[in-house]
Design a protein around this motif. Structure first.
Motif, mmCIF file in Angstrom:
data_model
loop_
_atom_site.group_PDB
_atom_site.id
_atom_site.type_symbol
_atom_site.label_atom_id
_atom_site.label_comp_id
_atom_site.label_asym_id
_atom_site.label_seq_id
_atom_site.Cartn_x
_atom_site.Cartn_y
_atom_site.Cartn_z
ATOM 1 N N UNK A 152 0.838 -1.201 0.000
ATOM 2 C CA UNK A 152 0.000 0.000 0.000
ATOM 3 C C UNK A 152 0.870 1.246 0.000
ATOM 4 N N UNK A 153 0.283 2.368 -0.383
ATOM 5 C CA UNK A 153 1.009 3.631 -0.464
ATOM 6 C C UNK A 153 1.297 4.149 0.935
ATOM 7 N N UNK A 154 2.561 4.361 1.223
ATOM 8 C CA UNK A 154 2.962 4.822 2.554
ATOM 9 C C UNK A 154 2.247 6.121 2.925
ATOM 10 N N UNK A 155 1.768 6.166 4.159
ATOM 11 C CA UNK A 155 1.113 7.367 4.648
ATOM 12 C C UNK A 155 -0.352 7.470 4.303
ATOM 13 N N UNK A 156 -0.860 6.555 3.487
ATOM 14 C CA UNK A 156 -2.266 6.608 3.072
ATOM 15 C C UNK A 156 -3.113 5.671 3.926
ATOM 16 N N UNK A 157 -3.869 6.241 4.843
ATOM 17 C CA UNK A 157 -4.768 5.422 5.653
ATOM 18 C C UNK A 157 -5.804 4.742 4.773
ATOM 19 N N UNK A 158 -6.260 5.447 3.740
ATOM 20 C CA UNK A 158 -7.294 4.906 2.870
ATOM 21 C C UNK A 158 -6.799 3.676 2.117
ATOM 22 N N UNK A 159 -5.575 3.754 1.573
ATOM 23 C CA UNK A 159 -5.036 2.619 0.822
ATOM 24 C C UNK A 159 -4.732 1.452 1.755
ATOM 25 N N UNK A 160 -4.180 1.762 2.920
ATOM 26 C CA UNK A 160 -3.910 0.716 3.906
ATOM 27 C C UNK A 160 -5.208 0.024 4.313
ATOM 28 N N UNK A 161 -6.237 0.812 4.586
ATOM 29 C CA UNK A 161 -7.527 0.248 4.979
ATOM 30 C C UNK A 161 -8.138 -0.591 3.865
ATOM 31 N N UNK A 162 -7.973 -0.137 2.620
ATOM 32 C CA UNK A 162 -8.511 -0.887 1.479
ATOM 33 C C UNK A 162 -7.848 -2.259 1.379
ATOM 34 N N UNK A 163 -6.516 -2.291 1.507
ATOM 35 C CA UNK A 163 -5.799 -3.573 1.408
ATOM 36 C C UNK A 163 -6.121 -4.456 2.617
ATOM 37 N N UNK A 164 -6.251 -3.853 3.785
ATOM 38 C CA UNK A 164 -6.641 -4.623 4.969
ATOM 39 C C UNK A 164 -8.031 -5.235 4.786
ATOM 40 N N UNK A 165 -8.938 -4.456 4.248
ATOM 41 C CA UNK A 165 -10.300 -4.932 4.036
ATOM 42 C C UNK A 165 -10.318 -6.132 3.099
ATOM 43 N N UNK A 166 -9.510 -6.066 2.059
ATOM 44 C CA UNK A 166 -9.426 -7.208 1.131
ATOM 45 C C UNK A 166 -8.904 -8.448 1.841
ATOM 46 N N UNK A 167 -7.861 -8.264 2.647
ATOM 47 C CA UNK A 167 -7.212 -9.411 3.277
ATOM 48 C C UNK A 167 -8.069 -10.022 4.380
ATOM 49 N N UNK A 168 -8.843 -9.206 5.057
ATOM 50 C CA UNK A 168 -9.677 -9.701 6.144
ATOM 51 C C UNK A 168 -11.046 -10.171 5.667
ATOM 52 N N UNK A 169 -11.352 -9.910 4.405
ATOM 53 C CA UNK A 169 -12.642 -10.307 3.854
ATOM 54 C C UNK A 169 -12.735 -11.804 3.619
ATOM 55 N N UNK A 170 -13.954 -12.275 3.449
ATOM 56 C CA UNK A 170 -14.197 -13.716 3.314
ATOM 57 C C UNK A 170 -13.664 -14.294 2.012
ATOM 58 N N UNK A 171 -13.425 -13.447 1.008
ATOM 59 C CA UNK A 171 -12.961 -13.939 -0.281
ATOM 60 C C UNK A 171 -11.453 -14.190 -0.325
ATOM 61 N N UNK A 172 -10.738 -13.748 0.693
ATOM 62 C CA UNK A 172 -9.277 -13.852 0.690
ATOM 63 C C UNK A 172 -8.841 -15.081 1.484
ATOM 64 N N UNK A 173 -8.036 -15.930 0.868
ATOM 65 C CA UNK A 173 -7.518 -17.115 1.533
ATOM 66 C C UNK A 173 -6.114 -16.809 2.062
ATOM 67 N N UNK A 174 -6.038 -16.414 3.319
ATOM 68 C CA UNK A 174 -4.758 -16.005 3.896
ATOM 69 C C UNK A 174 -3.799 -17.180 4.054
#
Length: 235
Positions: free
Chosen positions: A186-208
């Motif tokens: 994610x883009x450093x310093x961007x809460x929005x981009x960090x949150x977007x990537x976190x949301x993808x990873x924590x979502x049900x569609x992502x196989x961690x």
């Protein structure tokens, strides 16, 4: 560097630095920035059992997803951005665990006060780290620098089969993280981009788990053995 015949670079950013300061392509040789991968991958069952015990002590269910930060609580590492992004995502059945210490801790605890899914664990020595990483499903390195030249915490996390979330200011980002394969950048310093990537990873569609397995396969090429091969071939 005018007195040098060649140089070994550890990753893309390091290579770009050498090229900018006078080396030619043919004078540069790759020697990966590595850790002892085997130390983090052996005794996996024991490490997982300890991690599950620690999670249980924090009130974290075995099926919940955990985002883990390991490091100093300092501006360079930018743990506050991760904290803000995690709170913004507000994903159910997810937790954020900070492991370490530093002068930002008081501020971080104030922000997290009253939120039962945000936890703090004191600094742990190297012997405990294989278990520490296995507490997390996603290991995050939100660094903004200056001076995050690599971020070996990501090597260690990948050796433990963990998915990773890394800012683009970490030196390892272009070499170790492939978006959607073993984690996200994610883009450093961007809460929005960090949150977007976190949301993808924590979502049900992502196989961690699959991401972690992919990371482990990738980090096998970033080893002491590969460094030795490069030294033997190019000196």
């Amino acid at each position: 560097y005018t007195h040098c015949d060649g140089a070994f670079f550890v990753g893309d950013h390091n290579k770009a630095y050498f090229l900018k300061h006078g080396f030619k392509e043919k004078e540069l040789f790759f020697a990966p920035h590595a850790i002892d991968n085997d130390r983090f991958s052996t005794n996996e069952d024991e490490a997982c059992a300890t991690a599950l015990q620690w999670r249980a002590e924090m009130g974290i269910d075995a099926t919940d997803k955990v985002v883990l930060f390991v490091g100093k609580f300092e501006p360079k590492k930018n743990p506050l951005l991760l904290l803000d992004a995690f709170r913004h995502v507000n994903q159910t059945n997810s937790h954020l665990v900070f492991v370490g210490n530093g002068f930002l801790e008081e501020q971080m605890r104030e922000v997290a006060e009253g939120q039962m899914n945000i936890h703090f664990m004191p600094f742990q020595n190297q012997q405990a780290m294989p278990s520490v990483y296995r507490m997390g499903d996603v290991i995050a390195l939100p660094s903004q620098g200056p001076g995050e030249t690599w971020g070996l915490v990501i090597n260690e996390a990948m050796a433990c089969k963990r998915a990773v979330l890394v800012s683009n200011r970490a030196g390892c980002a272009p070499n170790l993280v492939e978006d959607g394969l073993n984690g996200y950048v994610f883009a450093s310093g961007s809460k929005e981009d960090c949150a977007d990537k976190l949301s993808r990873m924590l979502g049900s569609q992502c196989n961690l788990k699959e991401m972690g397995e992919a990371g482990r396969r990738k980090i096998e090429k970033w080893s002491f053995e590969e460094i030795v091969k490069s030294l033997e071939s190019n000196i």
